[in-house]
Scaffold this motif. Sequence first.
Motif, PDB file in Angstrom:
ATOM      1  N   PRO A 121       8.220   1.968  -4.759  1.00 29.14           N
ATOM      2  CA  PRO A 121       6.989   1.933  -5.544  1.00 29.14           C
ATOM      3  C   PRO A 121       6.892   0.739  -6.511  1.00 29.14           C
ATOM      4  CG  PRO A 121       7.870   4.156  -5.483  1.00 29.14           C
ATOM      5  CD  PRO A 121       8.897   3.250  -4.846  1.00 29.14           C
TER       6      PRO A 121
ATOM      7  N   CYS B  12       0.831  -1.198   0.000  1.00 28.61           N
ATOM      8  CA  CYS B  12       0.000   0.000   0.000  1.00 28.61           C
ATOM      9  C   CYS B  12       0.866   1.248   0.000  1.00 28.61           C
ATOM     10  CB  CYS B  12      -0.899   0.013   1.232  1.00 28.61           C
ATOM     11  SG  CYS B  12      -1.999  -1.394   1.333  1.00 28.61           S
ATOM     12  N   LYS B  13       0.463   2.212  -0.797  1.00 21.28           N
ATOM     13  CA  LYS B  13       1.202   3.468  -0.932  1.00 21.28           C
ATOM     14  C   LYS B  13       1.013   4.345   0.304  1.00 21.28           C
ATOM     15  CE  LYS B  13       1.601   7.458  -3.998  1.00 21.28           C
ATOM     16  NZ  LYS B  13       1.127   8.054  -5.260  1.00 21.28           N
TER      17      LYS B  13
ATOM     18  N   TYR C  27       6.089   2.460   0.138  1.00 18.87           N
ATOM     19  CA  TYR C  27       4.960   1.533   0.235  1.00 18.87           C
ATOM     20  C   TYR C  27       5.202   0.648   1.453  1.00 18.87           C
ATOM     21  CZ  TYR C  27       3.014   2.621  -4.372  1.00 18.87           C
ATOM     22  OH  TYR C  27       2.421   3.237  -5.439  1.00 18.87           O
TER      23      TYR C  27
ATOM     24  N   SER D  87       3.499   7.158   0.518  1.00 16.65           N
ATOM     25  CA  SER D  87       3.930   8.388  -0.159  1.00 16.65           C
ATOM     26  C   SER D  87       4.435   7.980  -1.538  1.00 16.65           C
ATOM     27  CB  SER D  87       5.026   9.107   0.643  1.00 16.65           C
ATOM     28  OG  SER D  87       6.207   8.339   0.648  1.00 16.65           O
ATOM     29  N   ASP D  88       4.869   8.955  -2.331  1.00 11.49           N
ATOM     30  CA  ASP D  88       5.334   8.648  -3.685  1.00 11.49           C
ATOM     31  C   ASP D  88       6.499   7.672  -3.712  1.00 11.49           C
ATOM     32  OD1 ASP D  88       3.397  10.192  -4.859  1.00 11.49           O
ATOM     33  OD2 ASP D  88       4.688  11.957  -5.103  1.00 11.49           O
ATOM     34  N   ASP D  89       7.309   7.652  -2.662  1.00  7.32           N
ATOM     35  CA  ASP D  89       8.468   6.761  -2.668  1.00  7.32           C
ATOM     36  C   ASP D  89       8.449   5.710  -1.552  1.00  7.32           C
ATOM     37  OD1 ASP D  89       8.929   8.549  -0.595  1.00  7.32           O
ATOM     38  OD2 ASP D  89      11.077   8.654  -0.963  1.00  7.32           O
TER      39      ASP D  89
END
Length: 184
Positions: free
Chosen positions: A178, A17-18, A24, A20-22
């Motif tokens: 990601p 699950c994400k 998971y 933030s952009d960098d």
Amino acid sequence: MTYEMDIAGLKRQLPLCKVSDDLYIGAFVMFGDVEITVHCAAELLKRAPEYDYIIAPEAKAIPLLYEMARQSGADKYFLARKGAKAYMSGVFEVAVKSITTMSIQKLVIDTADAELIKGKRMLIVDDVISTGESLRAMEELVTRAGGTVAGRMAVLAEGDAQKRHDIICLAPLPLFNPDGTVKE
């Protein structure tokens, strides 16, 4: 994307699950998984230091808290709620920000529970310890209630929590890029 975990001999596929952009994380959710809940409770109890009562933060640790109390024969356990409830006679409250929560939360116990905790050795349990913020808040609640922390336990230790020597856990949980690869 998923990540296969071995948790004290049981395998589970954790969805990534994400956060933030960098970043998971592997989503470990005990709700609805009776086998993993019963198994993890038994394995944690084998490793637990001496304690008088168990306490956990709401909500994902509730099945684990209950099952550990049931298996150990305890007649009482404590739950730190995310907010004060109408039935509470007074509250001890601590602010907390965890990796999976988008805003500041509160953890609360009532004064009746605090009276029972006073002078007792408390075992803090959680499903996953990551940043340690929920754990810090739990420690503060126990201390403010007059109890002592007998130990800190979690099913999984994630990220920097894996390096802590004061947490007993069943398995490490890495953080992820990601693309699903493990962060180094």
